[in-house]
Every structure is written in structure tokens, then in C-alpha cells.
Design a protein around this motif. Structure first.
Motif, short mmCIF file in Angstrom:
data_model
loop_
_atom_site.label_atom_id
_atom_site.label_comp_id
_atom_site.label_asym_id
_atom_site.label_seq_id
_atom_site.Cartn_x
_atom_site.Cartn_y
_atom_site.Cartn_z
N VAL A 14 0.41 28.65 -12.02
CA VAL A 14 0.23 30.02 -11.52
C VAL A 14 -1.11 30.15 -10.79
N ALA A 51 -3.62 33.21 -9.51
CA ALA A 51 -3.94 34.65 -9.46
C ALA A 51 -5.08 34.83 -8.46
N GLY A 52 -6.32 35.04 -8.95
CA GLY A 52 -7.45 35.14 -8.02
C GLY A 52 -7.92 33.77 -7.52
N GLY A 53 -7.54 32.72 -8.23
CA GLY A 53 -7.84 31.35 -7.80
C GLY A 53 -9.22 30.84 -8.16
N GLN A 54 -10.03 31.66 -8.81
CA GLN A 54 -11.41 31.22 -9.06
C GLN A 54 -11.51 30.05 -10.01
N ASP A 55 -10.61 30.02 -10.98
CA ASP A 55 -10.69 28.94 -11.96
C ASP A 55 -9.74 27.80 -11.59
N ILE A 56 -8.51 28.15 -11.23
CA ILE A 56 -7.53 27.07 -10.96
C ILE A 56 -7.99 26.22 -9.77
N GLY A 58 -19.36 37.59 -15.33
CA GLY A 58 -19.87 37.01 -14.08
C GLY A 58 -20.69 37.97 -13.23
N THR A 114 -8.88 38.17 -11.87
CA THR A 114 -7.90 39.14 -12.38
C THR A 114 -7.87 39.13 -13.91
N ASN A 133 -8.38 35.84 -16.13
CA ASN A 133 -9.48 35.81 -17.09
C ASN A 133 -8.96 35.40 -18.47
N ASN A 160 -6.36 33.60 -19.12
CA ASN A 160 -5.77 32.25 -19.12
C ASN A 160 -6.69 31.19 -18.55
N ASP A 212 -14.42 37.13 -21.90
CA ASP A 212 -14.95 38.36 -22.51
C ASP A 212 -13.83 39.36 -22.75
N LEU A 267 2.11 35.79 -17.67
CA LEU A 267 1.64 37.01 -18.35
C LEU A 267 1.68 38.13 -17.30
N LYS A 313 -22.75 41.26 -25.78
CA LYS A 313 -22.68 39.83 -25.43
C LYS A 313 -24.09 39.31 -25.21
N ASP A 361 -23.38 34.97 -16.61
CA ASP A 361 -23.14 33.79 -17.43
C ASP A 361 -22.05 34.09 -18.47
N PHE A 362 -21.53 33.02 -19.06
CA PHE A 362 -20.57 33.16 -20.15
C PHE A 362 -21.33 33.50 -21.44
#
Ligand SMILES: Cc1cc2nc3c(=O)[nH]c(=O)nc-3n(C[C@H](O)[C@H](O)[C@H](O)COP(=O)(O)OP(=O)(O)OC[C@H]3O[C@@H](n4cnc5c(N)ncnc54)[C@H](O)[C@@H]3O)c2cc1C
Length: 327
Positions: free
Chosen positions: A30, A32-37, A102, A111, A115, A117, A165, A213, A231, A239-240
Motif C-alpha cells: 500500500v 499512502a503519503g509515501g514518506q515511509d514506504i 515530525g 496520513t 502513521n 502502519n 504517536d 486500514l 512526549k 523527532d520520534f
């Protein structure tokens, strides 16, 4: 980065139909926003032959029900959750969590579904030339190596900590995810969405590879409930979480706590609910003694590694401050 096909289905059924029944590193995934994949593809951690975009599926709506519950579509951006005035009024802890993600650029592209996933941020998992359990290897290098960011609860055989988060606060709020697959829709409480490494190593959730989802529903909070999200991050700009707490407290007319919920972020492979910390608050006045007792209860089962014992103290301090902020 390997070439891949971009699929742009117009319906949920068509999108699900593009996804494989079994997970493999080169199966369709999948987008979505593509930032992680896209990041994990660039780093050669995943090599999907195709990405299935959610862009045309109309999953970008939000709907309040008449009782004050909220349903949020999977492709609603994190920035929308951080800015939306009705969320600030109705679900302030969700807004706090969204605002802590972030930077504005990351929130505007990322998204809700992405976030929830996103894959672990463990530096060993993210290193292109390191093998580990999460990448089909036979070791967790964080267990005996650099483990400052690793889990202090629920680890083994892999010790990554959960990065989202939004997941932490949504578990605290009692949210439910709606998931679409080849057999139709199913509902999964957010508290049951994530799996621990001793249950599965090639995934972090109960989603099957051919499921999407589609939305998250948050029930209306009780009228007397107050909640917050706090946090701690290493870098002030973005940051995370090194650790985070999502807490909700209900009080009677006499000020005594009648119900509470405490969920920790950044300290376990999934959002880590600590019923013992909530129990330490119930029946007590909201006062420093109760907050300290809740903190001690929250970390009673912690099992830190060589470099992350500081998270035990961090959780106690964050929980104290989050509870203090509620009064
Ligand atoms: C520098 C930086 C800092 C960050 N800081 C934070 C932070 O402080 N807190 C935090 O929580 N996050 C943080 N993030 C993570 C960021 O929020 C996520 O990368 C982002 O939310 C991913 O969203 P996306 O829509 O781009 O997802 P994508 O990259 O498109 O997808 C991410 C993963 O989820 C899967 N996926 C996406 N949508 C769905 C869906 N609807 N159903 C099933 N699977 C799906 C994809 O297949 C992929 O595996 C940070 C990221 C960066 C790069």
C-alpha cells in the motif's frame, strides 16, 4: 531503488485485488503519503514490485457523530488532525499527539493510516547493509549492541520500539480500526492491532498483506474525562518519542478518580497499556502521591537493556507531569 509499478485504483475492491495474499518483500504494498514506504524502498529494506495508491479511494473524510464520537479516514493527513478546531475542542490529546509528529512538512504528507502502519525506526532495521530478525535474519543486534532507542517492555526476540504517536493516543482513547480485505470489512480495536515480536517478526500488525486500514473510529469521551499526551524527544525540532504517555482520567464530584487509562509510547514494540498505573489512580485524589504511585506501577515490569534504563525514569517523570497538567 528498484523499478516498481504504480497502481491507481478507483475502488477499494480494486485496490484490495492488487494486493498479495502472502507477504513477501517484493509483493505489492500500500502507498499512502509515501514518506515511509518510499524510504524503506530507497534503502533496499523492502522491494515491492508495485505500490497500490489509496489516493483515489475517497478515504480522506472526517465525521463526528451526534454523541461526540469521531471517524477519521485513513488518508486524512496528520497536519489536519493537528490543526482541526473541532479536534482541539473534542479530543485535545489527539491534537497534542498529532502536533508532536515530525515537522509541518512530514505532517502535511503523512496520513493517519501511514502513521499507524509505519515500520520500526530501529537503526539496525533501517541500516541498508545490516541483517536482523525484522529482515529475515537470525539476530536482533539491538539486544546486545546499541540499544538506547530499544524497548524496555515486550521485547524479544526483537527489541524495536513502536514509533507512532497517533497509535499511542488512539489506544488510550479506545479507538477501533476498520479494515477492508478480500472477504469484506472487519473491525479491530486499536489495542489489538499490533503484535509483539514473539508473535510475528515480518509484520507489526494483525493486518494481512491484502488488507487496507480504511478508517479509525474514536468513541465519544465520557463527559467528565480529561486526557493528555506528553512526549519526550531527543531533538526539540522534530523527532520520534524516546518515551511518551497518553493518559485519561475521570473524576467524581468529590474530585476522586473514578476511572483512568494509561498507555505508554516509545518504550515497547507496540503502544503499551499499563492497567496497574491506572489502578494506582482510581479511588485517589489527583495529587502528587497518586501520580508518583502511578509512575512506580507503570514501570514495575520494565526490563531495560544496557543503554536504555533512562526510559524507566523518563516514563515516571512524563506520567507525573501529564497527570499534573490535567489539574
Ligand atoms: C524525519 C521524520 C520524522 C518523523 N517523526 C515522527 C514522529 O515524531 N512521530 C510519528 O508518529 N511519526 C513520525 N514520522 C513518521 C511519519 O509520520 C510517517 O512516515 C508517516 O506517517 C507515514 O505516513 P505515509 O502516509 O507517508 O505512509 P506511507 O509511507 O505511504 O506508508 C507507510 C506504511 O504503511 C502502509 N500503509 C499506509 N497506509 C496504509 C493503510 N491505510 N492501510 C494499510 N497499510 C497502510 C504502507 O504500505 C507502508 O508500509 C517521521 C518521519 C520522518 C521521515
Amino acid at each position: 531503488m528498484k523499478d516498481f509499478d504504480l497502481k491507481l485504483p478507483d475502488t477499494l475492491e480494486a485496490a484490495v485485488g492488487e494486493l498479495p495474499a502472502e507477504y513477501s518483500r517484493d509483493g505489492a504494498q500500500v502507498l499512502a503519503g509515501g514518506q515511509d514506504i518510499v524510504t524503506v524502498m530507497k534503502d533496499d529494506i523492502e522491494q515491492p514490485a508495485a505500490l497500490v495508491s489509496l489516493q483515489r479511494l475517497g478515504l480522506d473524510g472526517m465525521q463526528w457523530d451526534e454523541r461526540g464520537g469521531l471517524t477519521i479516514g485513513a488518508t486524512v493527513t496528520i497536519q489536519t488532525l493537528a490543526e482541526e478546531a473541532s479536534i482541539e475542542r473534542g479530543l485535545p490529546a489527539l491534537r497534542e499527539a498529532a502536533r508532536s509528529v515530525g515537522s509541518p512538512q512530514i505532517r502535511s504528507q503523512g496520513t493517519l493510516g501511514g502513521n499507524l502502519n509505519q515500520r520500526p525506526r530501529c537503526p539496525y532495521y533501517r541500516h541498508p547493509s545490516v541483517s536482523c530478525f525484522k529482515k529475515g535474519g537470525s539476530v536482533c543486534l539491538a539486544e546486545f549492541g546499541f540499544n538506547k532507542y530499544a524497548a524496555i517492555f515486550g521485547g524479544g526476540p526483537s527489541y524495536y520500539s513502536h514509533p507512532s504517536d497517533l497509535a499511542t493516543v488512539l489506544v488510550m482513547l479506545g479507538a477501533t480500526a476498520t479494515i477492508a480485505g478480500p472477504g469484506g470489512e472487519r473491525q479491530v480495536p486499536l489495542a489489538e492491532l499490533y503484535v509483539l515480536p514473539d508473535q510475528a517478526l515480518d509484520t507489526e500488525t494483525v493486518l494481512r498483506p491484502d488488507e487496507i486500514l480504511t478508517s479509525v473510529s474514536i468513541p465519544a469521551p465520557a463527559a467528565d474525562a480529561r486526557s493528555s499526551y506528553l512526549k519526550y524527544k531527543e531533538r526539540a525540532s522534530y523527532d520520534f518519542a524516546l518515551a511518551a504517555v497518553a493518559v485519561s482520567v475521570n473524576r467524581g464530584d468529590d474530585g476522586v478518580v473514578t476511572d483512568a487509562r494509561v498507555v505508554l509510547g516509545g518504550v515497547a514494540p507496540k503502544p503499551w497499556e499499563v492497567p496497574a498505573a491506572a489502578a494506582a489512580l482510581v479511588g485517589k485524589a489527583m495529587a502528587p502521591e497518586a501520580w508518583t504511585a502511578a509512575g512506580e506501577a507503570a514501570v514495575a515490569d520494565a526490563d531495560p537493556l544496557e543503554h536504555n534504563g533512562y526510559k524507566v525514569h523518563l516514563v515516571k517523570g512524563l506520567l507525573f507531569r501529564a497527570l499534573e497538567a490535567l489539574v
